[in-house]
Design an enzyme around this catalytic site. Sequence first.
Site, PDB file in Angstrom:
ATOM      1  N   TYR A  23      22.499 -17.994 -12.231  1.00  0.00           N
ATOM      2  CA  TYR A  23      23.531 -17.758 -13.358  1.00  0.00           C
ATOM      3  C   TYR A  23      24.849 -18.227 -12.500  1.00  0.00           C
ATOM      4  O   TYR A  23      25.832 -18.121 -13.469  1.00  0.00           O
ATOM      5  CB  TYR A  23      23.896 -16.201 -13.448  1.00  0.00           C
ATOM      6  CG  TYR A  23      22.533 -15.738 -13.759  1.00  0.00           C
ATOM      7  CD1 TYR A  23      22.028 -15.963 -15.274  1.00  0.00           C
ATOM      8  CD2 TYR A  23      21.587 -14.901 -13.015  1.00  0.00           C
ATOM      9  CE1 TYR A  23      20.888 -15.394 -15.910  1.00  0.00           C
ATOM     10  CE2 TYR A  23      20.490 -14.369 -14.141  1.00  0.00           C
ATOM     11  CZ  TYR A  23      20.180 -14.530 -15.093  1.00  0.00           C
ATOM     12  OH  TYR A  23      18.946 -14.377 -15.627  1.00  0.00           O
ATOM     13  N   ASN A  74      24.497 -12.798 -25.963  1.00  0.00           N
ATOM     14  CA  ASN A  74      23.701 -12.833 -24.856  1.00  0.00           C
ATOM     15  C   ASN A  74      23.071 -11.549 -24.942  1.00  0.00           C
ATOM     16  O   ASN A  74      23.774 -10.700 -24.218  1.00  0.00           O
ATOM     17  CB  ASN A  74      24.258 -13.485 -23.780  1.00  0.00           C
ATOM     18  CG  ASN A  74      23.337 -13.767 -22.654  1.00  0.00           C
ATOM     19  OD1 ASN A  74      22.102 -13.296 -22.597  1.00  0.00           O
ATOM     20  ND2 ASN A  74      23.857 -14.429 -21.648  1.00  0.00           N
ATOM     21  N   HIS A  80      13.720 -10.870 -25.114  1.00  0.00           N
ATOM     22  CA  HIS A  80      12.487 -10.928 -25.040  1.00  0.00           C
ATOM     23  C   HIS A  80      11.571  -9.562 -25.707  1.00  0.00           C
ATOM     24  O   HIS A  80      10.354  -9.883 -25.961  1.00  0.00           O
ATOM     25  CB  HIS A  80      12.160 -11.064 -23.530  1.00  0.00           C
ATOM     26  CG  HIS A  80      12.871 -12.037 -22.817  1.00  0.00           C
ATOM     27  ND1 HIS A  80      13.078 -13.469 -23.059  1.00  0.00           N
ATOM     28  CD2 HIS A  80      13.854 -11.931 -21.758  1.00  0.00           C
ATOM     29  CE1 HIS A  80      13.908 -13.987 -22.618  1.00  0.00           C
ATOM     30  NE2 HIS A  80      14.557 -13.184 -21.661  1.00  0.00           N
ATOM     31  N   ASP A  87      16.447  -6.426 -35.410  1.00  0.00           N
ATOM     32  CA  ASP A  87      16.662  -5.942 -36.663  1.00  0.00           C
ATOM     33  C   ASP A  87      18.229  -5.542 -36.999  1.00  0.00           C
ATOM     34  O   ASP A  87      18.574  -5.811 -38.359  1.00  0.00           O
ATOM     35  CB  ASP A  87      15.720  -4.532 -36.881  1.00  0.00           C
ATOM     36  CG  ASP A  87      14.325  -4.816 -36.793  1.00  0.00           C
ATOM     37  OD1 ASP A  87      13.740  -6.022 -36.986  1.00  0.00           O
ATOM     38  OD2 ASP A  87      13.704  -3.763 -36.682  1.00  0.00           O
ATOM     39  N   HIS A 100      22.153 -18.209 -23.874  1.00  0.00           N
ATOM     40  CA  HIS A 100      22.019 -17.637 -22.514  1.00  0.00           C
ATOM     41  C   HIS A 100      22.232 -18.961 -21.511  1.00  0.00           C
ATOM     42  O   HIS A 100      22.286 -20.190 -21.846  1.00  0.00           O
ATOM     43  CB  HIS A 100      20.302 -17.890 -22.361  1.00  0.00           C
ATOM     44  CG  HIS A 100      19.782 -16.804 -23.420  1.00  0.00           C
ATOM     45  ND1 HIS A 100      19.353 -15.644 -22.973  1.00  0.00           N
ATOM     46  CD2 HIS A 100      19.186 -16.967 -24.398  1.00  0.00           C
ATOM     47  CE1 HIS A 100      19.030 -14.766 -24.146  1.00  0.00           C
ATOM     48  NE2 HIS A 100      18.937 -15.623 -24.977  1.00  0.00           N
ATOM     49  N   ILE A 101      22.623 -18.440 -20.404  1.00  0.00           N
ATOM     50  CA  ILE A 101      23.329 -19.086 -19.016  1.00  0.00           C
ATOM     51  C   ILE A 101      22.237 -20.194 -18.804  1.00  0.00           C
ATOM     52  O   ILE A 101      22.457 -21.070 -18.463  1.00  0.00           O
ATOM     53  CB  ILE A 101      24.076 -18.088 -18.143  1.00  0.00           C
ATOM     54  CG1 ILE A 101      24.929 -17.447 -18.746  1.00  0.00           C
ATOM     55  CG2 ILE A 101      24.540 -19.032 -16.828  1.00  0.00           C
ATOM     56  CD1 ILE A 101      25.402 -16.362 -17.776  1.00  0.00           C
ATOM     57  N   SER A 102      21.153 -19.666 -18.406  1.00  0.00           N
ATOM     58  CA  SER A 102      20.065 -20.275 -17.873  1.00  0.00           C
ATOM     59  C   SER A 102      18.964 -20.931 -18.984  1.00  0.00           C
ATOM     60  O   SER A 102      19.054 -20.383 -20.073  1.00  0.00           O
ATOM     61  CB  SER A 102      19.173 -19.349 -16.973  1.00  0.00           C
ATOM     62  OG  SER A 102      18.571 -18.433 -17.634  1.00  0.00           O
ATOM     63  N   ARG A 111      10.185 -15.058 -20.016  1.00  0.00           N
ATOM     64  CA  ARG A 111      11.218 -15.117 -20.600  1.00  0.00           C
ATOM     65  C   ARG A 111      11.490 -16.311 -21.768  1.00  0.00           C
ATOM     66  O   ARG A 111      12.319 -16.304 -22.508  1.00  0.00           O
ATOM     67  CB  ARG A 111      12.196 -15.468 -19.547  1.00  0.00           C
ATOM     68  CG  ARG A 111      12.300 -14.487 -18.491  1.00  0.00           C
ATOM     69  CD  ARG A 111      13.634 -15.030 -17.401  1.00  0.00           C
ATOM     70  NE  ARG A 111      13.787 -14.236 -16.580  1.00  0.00           N
ATOM     71  CZ  ARG A 111      14.468 -12.869 -16.239  1.00  0.00           C
ATOM     72  NH1 ARG A 111      15.228 -12.561 -17.065  1.00  0.00           N
ATOM     73  NH2 ARG A 111      14.492 -12.294 -14.933  1.00  0.00           N
TER      74      ARG A 111
END
Length: 146
Positions: A23, A74, A80, A87, A100-102, A111
């Site tokens: 990260y 994020n 996941h 919803d 998402h950072i990664s 993931r």
Amino acid sequence: MKKLLLVNGPNLNRLGVREVNVYGKGTLATLEVDMKQEAETMGVELECFQSNHEGAIIDIIHEAEDIYKGIILNPGAFTHYSYAIRDAIASISIPVIEVHISNIHQRESFRHESVTAAVCAGQIVGFGFYGYKLALFALMEKLREA
């Protein structure tokens, strides 16, 4: 002035300390300051929210529809498996960009799937903190199209 919301989920308060090899060394506070400044240059106000609790994230998504024009989200690990957050996103009419950072698709197999992406306007992964700026650009474009 248009208002947008940035929501960061669980463990993102630990940025700069947690898994810096994944990260990076930047902190959540730095990210929020940078994002607010970037939003200001685009003529919008950005408010930031972070929670480690699923219900709090759901609540702010529900409340956002009456306050904000769009959300950058994020969801962290909730990405996941949180059908409840999925919803909540599906229940609102404002656009949501997932970030998402990664690159979640290059990490552990659990993931790879996002249950929230299908109800978002788009998903940006793998660009570090710059991904949040890309999400802001994408959200602004989505709002221009509306």
